[in-house]
Write an enzyme that holds these catalytic residues in place. Structure first.
Site, PDB file in Angstrom:
ATOM      1  N   GLY A 194       9.705  28.746 -26.761  1.00 39.51           N
ATOM      2  CA  GLY A 194       8.408  29.163 -26.186  1.00 39.51           C
ATOM      3  C   GLY A 194       7.270  28.566 -26.997  1.00 39.51           C
ATOM      4  O   GLY A 194       6.195  29.150 -27.107  1.00 39.51           O
ATOM      5  N   SER A 241       5.199  26.340 -26.501  1.00 43.82           N
ATOM      6  CA  SER A 241       3.953  25.988 -25.817  1.00 43.82           C
ATOM      7  C   SER A 241       3.019  27.201 -25.680  1.00 43.82           C
ATOM      8  O   SER A 241       1.894  27.064 -25.217  1.00 43.82           O
ATOM      9  CB  SER A 241       4.282  25.476 -24.404  1.00 43.82           C
ATOM     10  OG  SER A 241       5.031  26.477 -23.723  1.00 43.82           O
ATOM     11  N   GLY A 242       3.481  28.396 -26.093  1.00 42.88           N
ATOM     12  CA  GLY A 242       2.742  29.616 -25.773  1.00 42.88           C
ATOM     13  C   GLY A 242       1.773  30.094 -26.846  1.00 42.88           C
ATOM     14  O   GLY A 242       1.593  29.477 -27.902  1.00 42.88           O
ATOM     15  N   LEU A 268       1.777  33.025 -28.755  1.00 43.00           N
ATOM     16  CA  LEU A 268       2.311  33.543 -30.014  1.00 43.00           C
ATOM     17  C   LEU A 268       2.661  32.396 -30.970  1.00 43.00           C
ATOM     18  O   LEU A 268       2.321  32.427 -32.152  1.00 43.00           O
ATOM     19  CB  LEU A 268       3.556  34.399 -29.756  1.00 43.00           C
ATOM     20  CG  LEU A 268       4.243  34.971 -30.987  1.00 43.00           C
ATOM     21  CD1 LEU A 268       3.392  36.023 -31.666  1.00 43.00           C
ATOM     22  CD2 LEU A 268       5.601  35.568 -30.654  1.00 43.00           C
ATOM     23  N   ARG A 320       1.459  29.362 -31.032  1.00 40.84           N
ATOM     24  CA  ARG A 320       0.267  28.645 -31.512  1.00 40.84           C
ATOM     25  C   ARG A 320      -0.543  29.482 -32.503  1.00 40.84           C
ATOM     26  O   ARG A 320      -0.976  28.973 -33.531  1.00 40.84           O
ATOM     27  CB  ARG A 320      -0.608  28.270 -30.303  1.00 40.84           C
ATOM     28  CG  ARG A 320      -1.813  27.428 -30.662  1.00 40.84           C
ATOM     29  CD  ARG A 320      -2.620  26.996 -29.450  1.00 40.84           C
ATOM     30  NE  ARG A 320      -3.338  28.090 -28.826  1.00 40.84           N
ATOM     31  CZ  ARG A 320      -3.023  28.645 -27.659  1.00 40.84           C
ATOM     32  NH1 ARG A 320      -2.002  28.200 -26.957  1.00 40.84           N
ATOM     33  NH2 ARG A 320      -3.727  29.638 -27.152  1.00 40.84           N
ATOM     34  N   LYS A 372       8.157  42.275 -31.186  1.00 40.57           N
ATOM     35  CA  LYS A 372       7.950  43.418 -30.300  1.00 40.57           C
ATOM     36  C   LYS A 372       7.149  42.943 -29.085  1.00 40.57           C
ATOM     37  O   LYS A 372       6.465  41.906 -29.186  1.00 40.57           O
ATOM     38  CB  LYS A 372       7.245  44.563 -31.041  1.00 40.57           C
ATOM     39  CG  LYS A 372       5.819  44.209 -31.537  1.00 40.57           C
ATOM     40  CD  LYS A 372       4.777  44.406 -30.493  1.00 40.57           C
ATOM     41  CE  LYS A 372       3.485  43.754 -30.784  1.00 40.57           C
ATOM     42  NZ  LYS A 372       2.559  43.757 -29.670  1.00 40.57           N
ATOM     43  N   HIS A 384       2.188  48.942 -33.891  1.00 41.86           N
ATOM     44  CA  HIS A 384       1.285  48.739 -35.039  1.00 41.86           C
ATOM     45  C   HIS A 384       0.725  50.074 -35.565  1.00 41.86           C
ATOM     46  O   HIS A 384       0.761  50.368 -36.754  1.00 41.86           O
ATOM     47  CB  HIS A 384       0.078  47.894 -34.644  1.00 41.86           C
ATOM     48  CG  HIS A 384       0.406  46.556 -34.054  1.00 41.86           C
ATOM     49  ND1 HIS A 384       1.602  45.918 -34.233  1.00 41.86           N
ATOM     50  CD2 HIS A 384      -0.334  45.728 -33.278  1.00 41.86           C
ATOM     51  CE1 HIS A 384       1.579  44.769 -33.601  1.00 41.86           C
ATOM     52  NE2 HIS A 384       0.416  44.624 -33.012  1.00 41.86           N
ATOM     53  N   ARG A 434      -9.177  55.659 -42.286  1.00 45.35           N
ATOM     54  CA  ARG A 434     -10.143  56.490 -43.022  1.00 45.35           C
ATOM     55  C   ARG A 434      -9.485  57.817 -43.382  1.00 45.35           C
ATOM     56  O   ARG A 434      -9.067  58.553 -42.477  1.00 45.35           O
ATOM     57  CB  ARG A 434     -11.393  56.767 -42.182  1.00 45.35           C
ATOM     58  CG  ARG A 434     -12.252  55.551 -42.023  1.00 45.35           C
ATOM     59  CD  ARG A 434     -13.505  55.787 -41.211  1.00 45.35           C
ATOM     60  NE  ARG A 434     -14.273  54.561 -41.242  1.00 45.35           N
ATOM     61  CZ  ARG A 434     -15.259  54.304 -42.098  1.00 45.35           C
ATOM     62  NH1 ARG A 434     -15.642  55.230 -42.970  1.00 45.35           N
ATOM     63  NH2 ARG A 434     -15.875  53.139 -42.077  1.00 45.35           N
ATOM     64  N   ARG A 467      -9.656  48.934 -45.186  1.00 40.92           N
ATOM     65  CA  ARG A 467      -9.921  48.044 -44.052  1.00 40.92           C
ATOM     66  C   ARG A 467      -8.873  46.937 -44.014  1.00 40.92           C
ATOM     67  O   ARG A 467      -8.706  46.179 -44.967  1.00 40.92           O
ATOM     68  CB  ARG A 467     -11.322  47.447 -44.118  1.00 40.92           C
ATOM     69  CG  ARG A 467     -11.658  46.766 -42.786  1.00 40.92           C
ATOM     70  CD  ARG A 467     -13.108  46.449 -42.655  1.00 40.92           C
ATOM     71  NE  ARG A 467     -13.471  45.403 -43.595  1.00 40.92           N
ATOM     72  CZ  ARG A 467     -14.726  45.058 -43.864  1.00 40.92           C
ATOM     73  NH1 ARG A 467     -15.721  45.675 -43.293  1.00 40.92           N
ATOM     74  NH2 ARG A 467     -14.981  44.088 -44.713  1.00 40.92           N
TER      75      ARG A 467
HETATM   76  N1  LIG Z   1       0.699  36.441 -28.357  1.00 39.36           N
HETATM   77  C1  LIG Z   1       0.754  37.330 -29.300  1.00 39.36           C
HETATM   78  O1  LIG Z   1      -0.149  37.448 -30.138  1.00 39.36           O
HETATM   79  C2  LIG Z   1       1.952  38.250 -29.417  1.00 39.36           C
HETATM   80  C3  LIG Z   1       1.952  39.220 -30.418  1.00 39.36           C
HETATM   81  C4  LIG Z   1       3.075  40.029 -30.578  1.00 39.36           C
HETATM   82  C5  LIG Z   1       4.146  39.880 -29.743  1.00 39.36           C
HETATM   83  N2  LIG Z   1       4.119  38.954 -28.747  1.00 39.36           N
HETATM   84  C6  LIG Z   1       5.307  38.821 -27.908  1.00 39.36           C
HETATM   85  O2  LIG Z   1       5.844  37.532 -28.077  1.00 39.36           O
HETATM   86  C7  LIG Z   1       6.329  37.016 -26.862  1.00 39.36           C
HETATM   87  C8  LIG Z   1       5.627  35.713 -26.513  1.00 39.36           C
HETATM   88  O3  LIG Z   1       4.240  35.951 -26.426  1.00 39.36           O
HETATM   89  P1  LIG Z   1       3.196  34.854 -25.916  1.00 39.36           P
HETATM   90  O4  LIG Z   1       1.884  35.517 -25.985  1.00 39.36           O
HETATM   91  O5  LIG Z   1       3.364  33.586 -26.646  1.00 39.36           O
HETATM   92  O6  LIG Z   1       3.616  34.682 -24.403  1.00 39.36           O
HETATM   93  P2  LIG Z   1       3.383  33.454 -23.427  1.00 39.36           P
HETATM   94  O7  LIG Z   1       2.356  32.524 -23.955  1.00 39.36           O
HETATM   95  O8  LIG Z   1       3.172  34.049 -22.092  1.00 39.36           O
HETATM   96  O9  LIG Z   1       4.833  32.784 -23.401  1.00 39.36           O
HETATM   97  C9  LIG Z   1       5.321  31.904 -24.387  1.00 39.36           C
HETATM   98  C10 LIG Z   1       6.017  30.747 -23.698  1.00 39.36           C
HETATM   99  O10 LIG Z   1       7.191  31.223 -23.044  1.00 39.36           O
HETATM  100  C11 LIG Z   1       7.364  30.517 -21.818  1.00 39.36           C
HETATM  101  N3  LIG Z   1       7.337  31.516 -20.722  1.00 39.36           N
HETATM  102  C12 LIG Z   1       6.312  32.229 -20.245  1.00 39.36           C
HETATM  103  N4  LIG Z   1       6.688  33.044 -19.257  1.00 39.36           N
HETATM  104  C13 LIG Z   1       8.004  32.849 -19.100  1.00 39.36           C
HETATM  105  C14 LIG Z   1       8.978  33.415 -18.247  1.00 39.36           C
HETATM  106  N5  LIG Z   1       8.685  34.357 -17.371  1.00 39.36           N
HETATM  107  N6  LIG Z   1      10.243  32.974 -18.354  1.00 39.36           N
HETATM  108  C15 LIG Z   1      10.553  32.040 -19.252  1.00 39.36           C
HETATM  109  N7  LIG Z   1       9.659  31.478 -20.096  1.00 39.36           N
HETATM  110  C16 LIG Z   1       8.409  31.881 -20.027  1.00 39.36           C
HETATM  111  C17 LIG Z   1       6.215  29.564 -21.675  1.00 39.36           C
HETATM  112  O11 LIG Z   1       6.667  28.282 -22.099  1.00 39.36           O
HETATM  113  P3  LIG Z   1       7.180  27.148 -21.093  1.00 39.36           P
HETATM  114  O12 LIG Z   1       6.768  27.514 -19.713  1.00 39.36           O
HETATM  115  O13 LIG Z   1       6.519  25.903 -21.593  1.00 39.36           O
HETATM  116  O14 LIG Z   1       8.636  27.145 -21.289  1.00 39.36           O
HETATM  117  C18 LIG Z   1       5.178  30.079 -22.635  1.00 39.36           C
HETATM  118  O15 LIG Z   1       4.381  29.064 -23.173  1.00 39.36           O
HETATM  119  C19 LIG Z   1       6.107  38.122 -25.840  1.00 39.36           C
HETATM  120  O16 LIG Z   1       7.270  38.880 -25.772  1.00 39.36           O
HETATM  121  C20 LIG Z   1       5.000  38.939 -26.436  1.00 39.36           C
HETATM  122  O17 LIG Z   1       5.065  40.252 -26.035  1.00 39.36           O
HETATM  123  C21 LIG Z   1       3.045  38.133 -28.583  1.00 39.36           C
END
Ligand SMILES: NC(=O)c1ccc[n+]([C@@H]2O[C@H](COP(=O)([O-])OP(=O)(O)OC[C@H]3O[C@@H](n4cnc5c(N)ncnc54)[C@H](OP(=O)(O)O)[C@@H]3O)[C@@H](O)[C@H]2O)c1
Length: 470
Positions: free
Chosen positions: A39, A41-42, A44, A46, A198, A290, A407, A429
């Protein structure tokens, strides 16, 4: 006097820090290391995963035989991928060196045998190149492999299966997690670890299903379920602050503490990422992980040791309850404070910032969504230490400012000689800039002002105190 004290204090943590890093460095240097970020490209990957890897790189923890492979379906050239992850990296003149370890591998999907088999071959190729280049006399026959699943949870099960099938050195048999045999085997063939973030499902049932799907293909000791919030400096500091300062021992309970307030406020709205958020909402996204983790660290008893299992055992003992009086108004007046308030953000007063329902992703997916973006709950920890002390917890999106803080407000002494004295308050904080303040009353400075108090703070702002790290 004060400079002497400062020097003494600063030296100690520095030594300990170096010691831990050196141990890690030595452990990791013995075997090639491949990290695969699924994942990649997503969001989290980045904003959190690559920046954390870059921090480890800056600390010189990672070995020279390192490979970091980003895997995703998105069509991205190596250059585009590097540009994308570089946005959040603060590496200065070491950026290019870090990027030289990072490659992008485009696959057809997370359950596609062909793509994942090719990924396995690509990993082997890169590992062999590094071994040759670093002329490493490896004791192990293969590299350590770390898989970071920065994907939505719906692919965790299938990815676990493919990791075992195509990306492991050989099938791992079931055996006792702590047995010596496993350690010996890992020392010989390299270890495998899988990290997931999570939330782990939406409720107990879906969580169990998710864990079972992973557990079918991976051993428990290979799976790391993480909440990245626990790695924040001030969250990690809570144990040290509480249990290394005897000062608090006689104060940290219902006799001295009036209430505890924990808040995590974000200014950002859902910002086009409604696909994930609308399914989970603020209670599952922030509150139950959290925020409750912080509550446990404040309320828990001292663990027997500082090992992960001991800390977890103590955290789990916190029996929290909340009174389920939803904040309601009868004839415009509130007879008692609401213990449970939820809401969804609207547009900003000037109309420049969209409401939750106006966000393009929500408009498209669920235009009449009732998802909750703000929650406040008053929780009570029902044990001898905390009985009757309200823990006022709130979190939400699109709020007036971005900060996270704890606090701890102390009780006033009714017989005080100074009725105008403010209550003492310990403020921790977490962000945006780490700090600890202790609110005290002092004499108003100056001639003959000995009867009036002056509220002020002892201020430990991390930027000022430990500048080079913050
Ligand atoms: N973002 C945060 O700050 C954060 C914080 C804590 C936890 N999380 C958890 O970490 C995970 C990823 O978060 P994210 O924010 O990075 O999500 P995201 O950007 O929606 O997804 C990450 C990557 O997974 C692939 N993807 C998206 N939807 C998909 C699907 N339905 N089936 C298969 N692949 C899919 C996509 O890559 P391709 O299409 O290029 O394959 C996308 O770039 C989630 O479970 C989220 O709850 C995120």
């Amino acid at each position: 006097m004060s400079s002497l004290k400062t020097d003494t204090i600063q030296e100690e943590p520095e030594k300990e820090h170096e010691h831990v890093i050196e141990r890690l460095r030595v452990r990791l240097s013995k075997t090639p290391l491949t990290i695969v970020v699924f994942g990649a490209s997503g969001h989290l990957a980045r904003t959190k995963t690559y920046p954390s890897l870059a921090d480890l790189f800056q600390e010189k923890v990672l070995p020279k035989t390192l490979n970091i492979i980003g895997y995703a379906r998105s069509k991205l050239t190596q250059k585009e991928f590097h540009a994308q992850i570089s946005e959040s990296l603060k590496l200065g003149d070491r950026l290019q060196e870090f990027l030289s370890y990072c490659t992008y591998f485009q696959g057809e999907g997370y359950d596609n045998d062909d793509s994942l088999k090719k990924l396995g071959e690509y990993m082997k190729e890169l590992e062999n190149e590094k071994i040759k280049k670093e002329s490493l006399k490896c004791k192990t026959k293969a590299a350590n492999r770390l898989f970071y699943l920065a994907t939505p949870p719906n692919v965790f099960g299938q990815l676990s299966e493919k990791i075992k099938k195509h990306l492991s050195h050989h099938p791992i048999k079931n055996r006792d997690d702590h047995s010596k045999k496993k350690e010996e085997e890992e020392a010989e063939i390299g270890w495998k670890r899988v990290i997931v973030e999570k939330p782990f499902g939406e409720d107990s049932e879906s969580c169990e299903k998710l864990l079972a799907a992973m557990g079918e293909h991976l051993e428990e000791s290979e799976i790391y379920r993480i909440d990245h919030y626990l790695a924040k400096e001030m969250v990690q500091n809570l144990l040290v602050l509480r249990f290394s300062n005897t000062l608090w021992d006689s104060l940290w309970d219902r006799r001295s503490i009036k209430c505890v307030k924990i808040s995590i406020k974000e200014t950002e709205g859902v910002d086009g990422r409604g696909g994930y958020y609308d399914e989970y909402g603020v209670i599952r996204d922030v509150f139950q992980n959290h925020l409750l983790q912080i509550l446990c660290l404040i309320a828990m008893e001292a663990p027997v040791h500082l090992q992960a299992d001991d800390i977890r055992t103590e955290k789990q003992k916190q029996p929290t309850t909340t009174t389920t009086t939803v904040g309601s108004q009868a004839n415009g007046s509130i007879s008692q404070p609401p213990f449970f308030v939820v809401g969804q953000y609207g547009a900003s007063a000037d109309g420049k910032l969209p409401s939750y329902l106006q966000d393009p992703s929500i408009k498209k997916l669920n235009p009449t969504s009732k998802q909750v973006t703000f929650a406040q709950m008053v929780l009570f920890v029902q044990n001898r230490r905390w009985n009757g002390v309200p823990f006022i917890c709130k979190c939400g999106k699109a709020l007036d400012n971005k900060n996270a803080e704890i606090r701890i407000q102390f009780k006033n002494d009714e017989l005080s000689l100074y009725p105008d004295a403010v209550i003492n308050e310990l403020v921790i904080r977490l962000q945006p800039s780490e700090a600890i303040w202790l609110r005290l009353n002092t004499k108003t400075p100056g001639f003959a002002r000995f009867q009036s108090t002056y509220p002020t703070y002892l201020d430990l702002t991390y930027q000022t105190r430990f500048g080079h790290h913050f």
